[in-house]
Motif scaffolding. Structure first.
Motif, short mmCIF file in Angstrom:
data_model
loop_
_atom_site.label_atom_id
_atom_site.label_comp_id
_atom_site.label_asym_id
_atom_site.label_seq_id
_atom_site.Cartn_x
_atom_site.Cartn_y
_atom_site.Cartn_z
N ARG A 159 0.85 -1.21 0.00
CA ARG A 159 0.00 0.00 0.00
C ARG A 159 0.87 1.25 0.00
NH1 ARG A 159 -5.37 -0.23 3.50
NH2 ARG A 159 -5.83 1.46 2.08
N MET A 160 1.98 1.20 0.70
CA MET A 160 2.90 2.36 0.69
C MET A 160 3.47 2.57 -0.71
SD MET A 160 2.75 3.67 3.66
CE MET A 160 1.12 3.04 3.94
N ARG A 161 3.76 1.45 -1.41
CA ARG A 161 4.28 1.59 -2.79
C ARG A 161 3.24 2.27 -3.68
NH1 ARG A 161 8.75 2.71 -4.66
NH2 ARG A 161 7.57 4.15 -5.89
N ARG A 162 1.96 1.89 -3.49
CA ARG A 162 0.91 2.50 -4.33
C ARG A 162 0.85 4.01 -4.08
NH1 ARG A 162 -2.02 -2.45 -3.77
NH2 ARG A 162 -3.32 -1.73 -2.06
N LEU A 163 0.96 4.40 -2.80
CA LEU A 163 0.96 5.84 -2.48
C LEU A 163 2.20 6.51 -3.05
CD1 LEU A 163 -0.22 6.10 1.25
CD2 LEU A 163 -1.47 6.72 -0.82
#
Ligand SMILES: Cc1ncc(COP(=O)(O)O)c(C=O)c1O
Length: 381
Positions: A159-163
């Motif tokens: 999820r951090m990568r998507r952000l």
């Protein structure tokens, strides 16, 4: 087929046999500051140890191989690696960090980082919505610890990568607590991975070291340039000690984790213990996310005691477990984060996180678990 992680701890990538002079099995310590040149404009591949050294190069190769990184630089401490990493960011940049980072990182961000004109927001990164809300026009990076230090919060790296993709941010992960044996953040999209090699990688509470790994070519080039310019490199002898420690990383991590699991259950049942923070307990809020992105839970446990007196009594009475800062080594250590590792956190943040006078953090070593339990039992009696 590529070697498994246990083999990579010892040999790095495949097909690198027979690379040391005289067939030396252990990597020699090249204790030299400089290297002579075969001719004008020629080099053996090594010129000056601040820039590179064969013992250190072998260590950097092994860590890259374990992390799945394109390149790794070995630094004189974890803080030296973090400092180098922060050099990649500029004045005016805003960085969103996990709210309970290692206190030394917070100290660096709040002092030298702010002096350089950088700003920092500390949010609960286990909640991706909170992270997204904190993004501003100036935000350039996400700086994550998972599990976090010392309350063991788990952040979903995908999820951090998507952000990071959505807002064009660098994703930086301090992977000290799980080590590359249990977790590889690059596989989940991290641009930069940091280690305090002083902890699990070295594993013997005897050597300071740090690593900065990257998966990106342009960052690798910039880091190499900054590395030789700032002189953050690890000494050849300490590089050798790290190489020696890493050879047993796999067996140490397994034993430490199995001891930690037993201790966490034992602590949960103790009448003077109110709460146990360990990512390996199914009731831990980050248990499932951790299962998805890591191969284990590690051996760091925090716990709240019933009273301040109980916490202090444990610190004063433990005999086998050392009352000492640091973590990750074969010897079990216990710390008082409020006064030690997290003393530099603002009091309000400490209170919000529950880092009170009843809060202790333990790094579980490889001693026999019954001896560790007996030591805690007598300290709590
Ligand atoms: C998670 C984490 N990162 C970085 C550091 C800093 O590493 P060093 O003490 O090797 O400078 C520490 C030290 O405790 C740590 O716990």
């Amino acid at each position: 087929m590529a070697y498994q992680i246990e083999t990579r701890c010892i040999r790095g990538d495949e097909h690198r046999e027979g690379r040391h002079p005289f067939g030396a099995v252990a990597v020699p310590i090249y204790q030299t500051a400089t290297f002579s040149h075969p001719g004008i404009g020629e080099s053996t591949g090594y010129n000056y140890t601040r820039e590179s050294n064969p013992t250190r190069a072998e260590l950097e190769h092994i860590v890259s191989s374990m992390e799945g990184a394109l390149d790794t630089v070995a630094c004189s401490s974890g803080m030296a690696a973090i400092s180098l990493c922060m050099e990649l960011l500029g004045s005016g940049d805003h960085i969103i960090c996990s709210e309970d980072l290692y206190g030394g990182s917070v100290r660096m961000f709040q002092t030298t980082g702010r002096e350089r004109g950088q700003t920092f927001s500390y949010v609960d990164t286990s909640d991706a919505e909170l992270v997204e809300k904190a993004v501003t026009e100036q935000t350039k990076a996400l700086y994550i610890e998972t599990p976090s230090n010392p309350t063991m919060q788990i952040t979903d790296l995908k999820r951090m990568r998507r952000l990071a993709d959505k807002y064009h941010l660098l994703l930086i992960v301090d992977n000290t607590f799980l080590s590359p044996y249990f977790q590889n953040p690059i596989a989940f999209g991290a641009d930069l991975v940091i280690h305090s090699g002083t902890k699990f990688l070295g594993g013997h509470n005897d050597t300071l070291a740090g690593f900065l790994c990257t998966s990106r070519k342009e960052l690798a080039e910039r880091i190499r340039y900054l590395y030789k310019t700032t002189g953050a490199g690890l000494a050849p002898f300490d590089s050798f000690l790290m190489l020696r420690g890493i050879k047993t990383l796999a067996v140490r991590m397994e034993r430490q984790q199995s001891n930690a699991m037993k201790l966490a259950h034992w602590l949960q049942r103790h009448e003077k213990v109110r709460k146990v923070y360990y990512a390996g307990l199914p009731e831990h809020p980050g248990y499932e996310v951790n299962q998805k992105q890591a191969r284990g839970f590690g051996s760091m446990i925090s716990f709240q005691t019933d009273t301040q007196e109980t916490a202090r009594r444990i610190l004063e009475r433990v005999r086998l477990i050392a009352y000492a800062e640091s973590l990750g080594g074969v010897e079990s250590l216990i710390t008082y984060p409020m006064l030690q590792t997290h003393g530099d956190l603002p009091a309000k943040v400490r209170e919000k996180l529950g880092i009170t006078e009843r809060f202790l953090r333990m790094s579980v070593g490889i001693e026999h678990v019954e001896d560790l339990i007996a030591d805690l039992e007598q300290a709590l009696a």
